[in-house]
Enzyme design. Structure first.
Site, mmCIF file in Angstrom:
data_model
loop_
_atom_site.group_PDB
_atom_site.id
_atom_site.type_symbol
_atom_site.label_atom_id
_atom_site.label_comp_id
_atom_site.label_asym_id
_atom_site.label_seq_id
_atom_site.Cartn_x
_atom_site.Cartn_y
_atom_site.Cartn_z
ATOM 1 N N TRP A 33 0.841 -1.210 0.000
ATOM 2 C CA TRP A 33 0.000 0.000 0.000
ATOM 3 C C TRP A 33 0.874 1.257 0.000
ATOM 4 O O TRP A 33 2.014 1.228 0.442
ATOM 5 C CB TRP A 33 -0.943 0.004 1.207
ATOM 6 C CG TRP A 33 -0.256 0.046 2.549
ATOM 7 C CD1 TRP A 33 0.160 -1.036 3.276
ATOM 8 C CD2 TRP A 33 0.111 1.205 3.308
ATOM 9 N NE1 TRP A 33 0.771 -0.609 4.431
ATOM 10 C CE2 TRP A 33 0.754 0.762 4.487
ATOM 11 C CE3 TRP A 33 -0.034 2.582 3.112
ATOM 12 C CZ2 TRP A 33 1.238 1.626 5.470
ATOM 13 C CZ3 TRP A 33 0.454 3.453 4.092
ATOM 14 C CH2 TRP A 33 1.078 2.971 5.246
ATOM 15 N N GLU A 76 7.891 9.049 13.512
ATOM 16 C CA GLU A 76 8.063 8.379 12.214
ATOM 17 C C GLU A 76 8.893 9.241 11.264
ATOM 18 O O GLU A 76 9.705 8.726 10.489
ATOM 19 C CB GLU A 76 6.691 8.089 11.579
ATOM 20 C CG GLU A 76 5.822 7.107 12.349
ATOM 21 C CD GLU A 76 6.222 5.644 12.144
ATOM 22 O OE1 GLU A 76 7.123 5.372 11.340
ATOM 23 O OE2 GLU A 76 5.631 4.776 12.819
ATOM 24 N N GLU A 116 9.105 2.023 6.128
ATOM 25 C CA GLU A 116 8.823 2.944 7.239
ATOM 26 C C GLU A 116 8.494 4.358 6.747
ATOM 27 O O GLU A 116 7.675 5.053 7.341
ATOM 28 C CB GLU A 116 10.026 3.008 8.188
ATOM 29 C CG GLU A 116 10.176 1.812 9.105
ATOM 30 C CD GLU A 116 9.117 1.781 10.188
ATOM 31 O OE1 GLU A 116 8.492 2.812 10.463
ATOM 32 O OE2 GLU A 116 8.912 0.697 10.763
ATOM 33 N N HIS A 119 4.973 5.659 6.615
ATOM 34 C CA HIS A 119 4.175 5.923 7.824
ATOM 35 C C HIS A 119 4.088 7.418 8.137
ATOM 36 O O HIS A 119 3.003 7.953 8.359
ATOM 37 C CB HIS A 119 4.765 5.170 9.028
ATOM 38 C CG HIS A 119 4.827 3.696 8.822
ATOM 39 N ND1 HIS A 119 5.542 2.856 9.641
ATOM 40 C CD2 HIS A 119 4.279 2.893 7.860
ATOM 41 C CE1 HIS A 119 5.417 1.615 9.217
ATOM 42 N NE2 HIS A 119 4.667 1.612 8.131
ATOM 43 N N GLU A 169 9.562 -1.980 17.537
ATOM 44 C CA GLU A 169 8.559 -2.245 16.489
ATOM 45 C C GLU A 169 7.249 -2.715 17.112
ATOM 46 O O GLU A 169 6.179 -2.318 16.661
ATOM 47 C CB GLU A 169 9.066 -3.295 15.492
ATOM 48 C CG GLU A 169 10.225 -2.843 14.629
ATOM 49 C CD GLU A 169 9.846 -1.813 13.563
ATOM 50 O OE1 GLU A 169 8.660 -1.475 13.417
ATOM 51 O OE2 GLU A 169 10.764 -1.350 12.866
ATOM 52 N N THR A 172 5.517 0.318 18.655
ATOM 53 C CA THR A 172 4.812 1.172 17.678
ATOM 54 C C THR A 172 3.569 0.456 17.141
ATOM 55 O O THR A 172 2.556 1.095 16.859
ATOM 56 C CB THR A 172 5.716 1.604 16.500
ATOM 57 O OG1 THR A 172 6.387 0.463 15.992
ATOM 58 C CG2 THR A 172 6.724 2.646 16.913
ATOM 59 N N ASP A 201 2.215 -3.008 9.345
ATOM 60 C CA ASP A 201 3.628 -2.954 8.915
ATOM 61 C C ASP A 201 4.544 -3.168 10.119
ATOM 62 O O ASP A 201 5.517 -3.917 10.060
ATOM 63 C CB ASP A 201 3.975 -1.572 8.328
ATOM 64 C CG ASP A 201 3.529 -1.400 6.882
ATOM 65 O OD1 ASP A 201 2.761 -2.243 6.380
ATOM 66 O OD2 ASP A 201 3.959 -0.401 6.250
ATOM 67 N N GLU A 202 4.238 -2.475 11.207
ATOM 68 C CA GLU A 202 5.097 -2.561 12.398
ATOM 69 C C GLU A 202 5.141 -3.999 12.910
ATOM 70 O O GLU A 202 6.191 -4.463 13.378
ATOM 71 C CB GLU A 202 4.607 -1.629 13.517
ATOM 72 C CG GLU A 202 4.310 -0.188 13.124
ATOM 73 C CD GLU A 202 5.526 0.657 12.742
ATOM 74 O OE1 GLU A 202 6.590 0.084 12.461
ATOM 75 O OE2 GLU A 202 5.394 1.898 12.713
ATOM 76 N N HIS A 205 7.560 -5.946 10.860
ATOM 77 C CA HIS A 205 8.936 -5.564 11.210
ATOM 78 C C HIS A 205 9.352 -6.184 12.546
ATOM 79 O O HIS A 205 10.474 -6.667 12.699
ATOM 80 C CB HIS A 205 9.065 -4.035 11.288
ATOM 81 C CG HIS A 205 8.786 -3.345 9.979
ATOM 82 N ND1 HIS A 205 8.557 -2.002 9.884
ATOM 83 C CD2 HIS A 205 8.703 -3.832 8.714
ATOM 84 C CE1 HIS A 205 8.337 -1.687 8.617
ATOM 85 N NE2 HIS A 205 8.419 -2.779 7.893
#
Ligand SMILES: [Fe+2]
Ligand SMILES: [Fe+2]
Length: 334
Positions: A33, A76, A116, A119, A169, A172, A201-202, A205
């Site tokens: 995305w 971020e 990252e 974000h 990670e 967050t 996403d976090e 990670h």
């Protein structure tokens, strides 16, 4: 020196598996995305209606909420600090041996950074469109934070850095997810979706970094254990530890931001303890044998730490008064 050479050897050995980690935990550019998927498309007329919707929905969100969202976004946006820090770890070599040939650790850092970077982009655009915050003050804070850098107590040691990133990670992931839940509760669908997708996403990670540590435990258990203990003794600081508002000294905004996050329940001491428990469990700290004497003591320290911290946490009260931030004293704020 000998210690450091073993670390380098381990980093070089694990480097062969890093491409596999990239394939497993990161998503190719063409598939992942992008911020514009979640934001109004201003190439189309209906995009402007969505901007109005964002502005209307934003009126429902309270003061602490904006403070936390701003500080999360600024955190971020300080990505240049994190990329340069990780690129400087022992065992990461950003200069390829030959043209087109990349050290896989450097490739990881670049690809992780690429993910990252979306974000801060997303949240920055949202905040701008919301009309609820003073963007210029926020921009100054971001520039200050990048200027101020950070010091997370890891040095150039990959073991300590991977403990830090595993921890951070997941932290967050939790905070973005909670902000999303609060937004959803107030009927703010677009923002809720942004926060949830970022939190996803976090999570990937986190899963990657904890895997790096697990792999290092297989090669160098005693040193990995000592590095983990050292990081927990120092405490995992937030990447925005030095955050300030314009006109302030270094780090002066941090405590008030952290208090706002605790009041909202977005990220609390109990979350910190939970993360530690999860890492202990995933790395099977309690099952580690054949350690050096020091590392055995470190293992026992780490296993006892969550309970010890819980007892202390119960005695700490979070201040209830909101500090007034320049970020949210925007023109036209009601
Ligand atoms: Fe992020
Ligand atoms: Fe992250």
């Amino acid at each position: 020196m000998a210690l450091s050479n073993i670390r380098l050897e381990v980093m070089n050995t694990v480097e062969k598996s890093v491409q596999g980690f990239i394939d497993k935990y990161l998503i190719p550019v063409e598939e992942i995305w992008q911020p514009t998927d979640l934001l109004p498309n201003l190439q189309q007329e209906e995009g402007f209606e969505q901007v109005h919707q964002i502005r209307e929905e934003a009126k429902e969100l309270g003061y602490d909420f904006w403070v936390v969202l701003v500080a999360d976004m600024v955190t971020e946006e300080a990505l240049p600090t994190y990329e340069s820090w990780l690129m400087d770890m022992e065992g990461v070599e950003q200069h390829g041996k030959s043209r087109g040939e990349q050290n896989s650790w450097a490739k990881w850092v670049r690809h992780w950074t690429g993910e990252e970077n979306r974000h801060g982009d997303t949240l920055n655009k949202y905040l701008y469109l919301s009309g609820r915050v003073n963007m210029k003050e926020i921009e100054k804070t971001t520039q200050h934070l990048i200027n101020d850098g950070f010091d997370i107590g890891t040095g150039r040691d990959p073991y300590r850095n991977f403990v830090y990133t595993s921890f951070q990670e997941l932290a967050t992931n939790i905070s973005h997810k909670r902000v999303g839940q609060l937004a959803k509760k107030k009927g703010n669908k677009m923002l809720a979706k942004m926060c949830n997708i970022i939190a996803g996403d976090e999570m990937r990670h986190y899963m990657a970094y904890r895997e790096f540590v697990k792999t290092i435990f297989e090669h160098d258990p005693s040193e990995m254990m000592l590095a983990f203990q050292d990081m927990m003794k120092k405490k995992i600081v937030m990447p925005a530890q030095f955050i300030r508002e314009s006109g302030q000294g270094i780090a002066e905004a941090f405590e008030n931001f952290s208090n706002a996050a605790q009041r909202l329940g977005v990220y609390t001491t109990h979350d910190y303890i939970d993360i530690l428990k999860k890492l202990n469990a995933y790395w099977e700290i309690d099952k580690m044998r054949e350690l050096s004497d020091d590392a055995e003591k470190a293992r026992d320290y780490l296993m006892a730490l969550p309970d010890r911290m819980t007892r202390i946490a119960e005695r700490i009260a979070v201040p209830q008064d909101s500090h007034k931030f320049k970020w949210v004293e925007a023109n036209g704020m009601v």
